[in-house]
Structure formats: structure tokens, C-alpha cells
Design a protein around this motif. Structure first.
Motif, PDB file in Angstrom:
ATOM      1  N   HIS A  29       0.747  -1.252  -0.466  1.00 37.31           N
ATOM      2  CA  HIS A  29       0.341  -0.120  -0.047  1.00 37.31           C
ATOM      3  C   HIS A  29       0.821   0.994  -0.396  1.00 37.31           C
ATOM      4  N   LYS A  30       0.323   2.219  -0.978  1.00 35.49           N
ATOM      5  CA  LYS A  30       1.854   3.456  -0.900  1.00 35.49           C
ATOM      6  C   LYS A  30       1.611   4.205   0.510  1.00 35.49           C
ATOM      7  N   HIS A  31       0.717   3.709   1.771  1.00 39.65           N
ATOM      8  CA  HIS A  31       0.767   4.821   2.645  1.00 39.65           C
ATOM      9  C   HIS A  31       1.974   3.763   3.294  1.00 39.65           C
ATOM     10  N   VAL A  32       2.465   2.546   3.393  1.00 41.47           N
ATOM     11  CA  VAL A  32       3.282   2.072   3.761  1.00 41.47           C
ATOM     12  C   VAL A  32       4.618   2.072   3.079  1.00 41.47           C
ATOM     13  N   LEU A  33       4.788   1.212   1.752  1.00 45.74           N
ATOM     14  CA  LEU A  33       5.538   2.442   0.994  1.00 45.74           C
ATOM     15  C   LEU A  33       6.543   3.639   1.061  1.00 45.74           C
ATOM     16  N   VAL A  34       5.776   4.502   1.592  1.00 46.67           N
ATOM     17  CA  VAL A  34       6.120   5.923   1.827  1.00 46.67           C
ATOM     18  C   VAL A  34       7.648   6.433   2.613  1.00 46.67           C
ATOM     19  N   ASP A  35       7.585   5.207   3.829  1.00 48.06           N
ATOM     20  CA  ASP A  35       8.233   4.999   4.933  1.00 48.06           C
ATOM     21  C   ASP A  35       9.444   4.377   4.234  1.00 48.06           C
ATOM     22  N   PHE A  36       9.131   3.616   2.690  1.00 47.74           N
ATOM     23  CA  PHE A  36      10.555   3.284   2.719  1.00 47.74           C
ATOM     24  C   PHE A  36      11.685   4.424   2.238  1.00 47.74           C
ATOM     25  N   VAL A  37      11.057   4.849   1.336  1.00 44.39           N
ATOM     26  CA  VAL A  37      11.482   6.382   0.397  1.00 44.39           C
ATOM     27  C   VAL A  37      13.100   6.398   0.225  1.00 44.39           C
ATOM     28  N   GLU A  38      13.265   5.998   1.579  1.00 45.88           N
ATOM     29  CA  GLU A  38      14.613   7.515   2.536  1.00 45.88           C
ATOM     30  C   GLU A  38      15.456   6.667   1.980  1.00 45.88           C
ATOM     31  N   VAL A  39      14.828   5.302   2.623  1.00 41.97           N
ATOM     32  CA  VAL A  39      16.167   3.599   2.363  1.00 41.97           C
ATOM     33  C   VAL A  39      16.577   3.345   0.532  1.00 41.97           C
TER      34      VAL A  39
END
Length: 94
Positions: A29-39
Motif C-alpha cells: 500500500h502506498k502509505h506503507v511504501l512512503v516510509d521506505f522511500v528514504e532507504v
């Protein structure tokens, strides 16, 4: 078909595929993936540096499979398992 693949998400179809696909959908889900953008960005920048270094030492020719694979592995380890991973850099220095 390789025996080790059996009938997982990638090789199943019909009702079995639909059930397994529904199980993993929340993880993407996009809300979960947003947290991983920095990594993802951090690991992609490392991969770009690795590719630049390799192109300098190999007359501009670069084999892409391993840098992309190691970048993906670094991302998966850090995002899915919560462990900092620098496999790209560790294997480059060997």
C-alpha cells in the motif's frame, strides 16, 4: 518449472493466486511504501556510485545484474527486516 518454485504467488493461478495476492497486498500500500522511500533512495545512490566506479575501471562497460540485485537486497533487508545492510559496499571492497 523448477521444483523449488512449487506453487507460490509467481507460479500459481486462479483461486490460489488470488488468495495469496490478497495476503501480500497490504504490504504494498502506498502509505506503507512512503516510509521506505528514504532507504530506497539511499541504496540507489550507492548503486549509482558503484556503477560509476565500475564503468571507470572497465572502459565504460558495466554488467548490471549484480549491482541491481545487491541494491534490491540491501533495500529488502533494511525495509522488511529492519537491519541496516551495506552489501553493495561490502562486496565492492572485496
Amino acid at each position: 518449472m523448477n521444483d523449488w518454485l512449487k506453487t507460490g504467488l509467481l507460479t500459481s493461478w486462479g483461486a490460489k493466486w488470488k488468495t495469496r495476492r490478497r495476503l501480500i497486498t497490504p504490504a504494498f500500500h502506498k502509505h506503507v511504501l512512503v516510509d521506505f522511500v528514504e532507504v530506497m533512495n539511499e541504496k540507489a545512490e550507492i548503486m549509482i556510485d558503484v556503477l560509476k566506479n565500475e564503468s571507470k575501471t572497465n572502459s565504460g562497460k558495466v554488467h548490471m545484474m549484480w549491482p541491481i540485485t545487491l541494491c534490491a537486497l540491501d533495500i529488502i533487508i533494511e525495509t522488511a527486516m529492519g537491519h541496516e545492510s551495506n552489501i553493495q559496499l561490502e562486496l565492492q571492497n572485496i
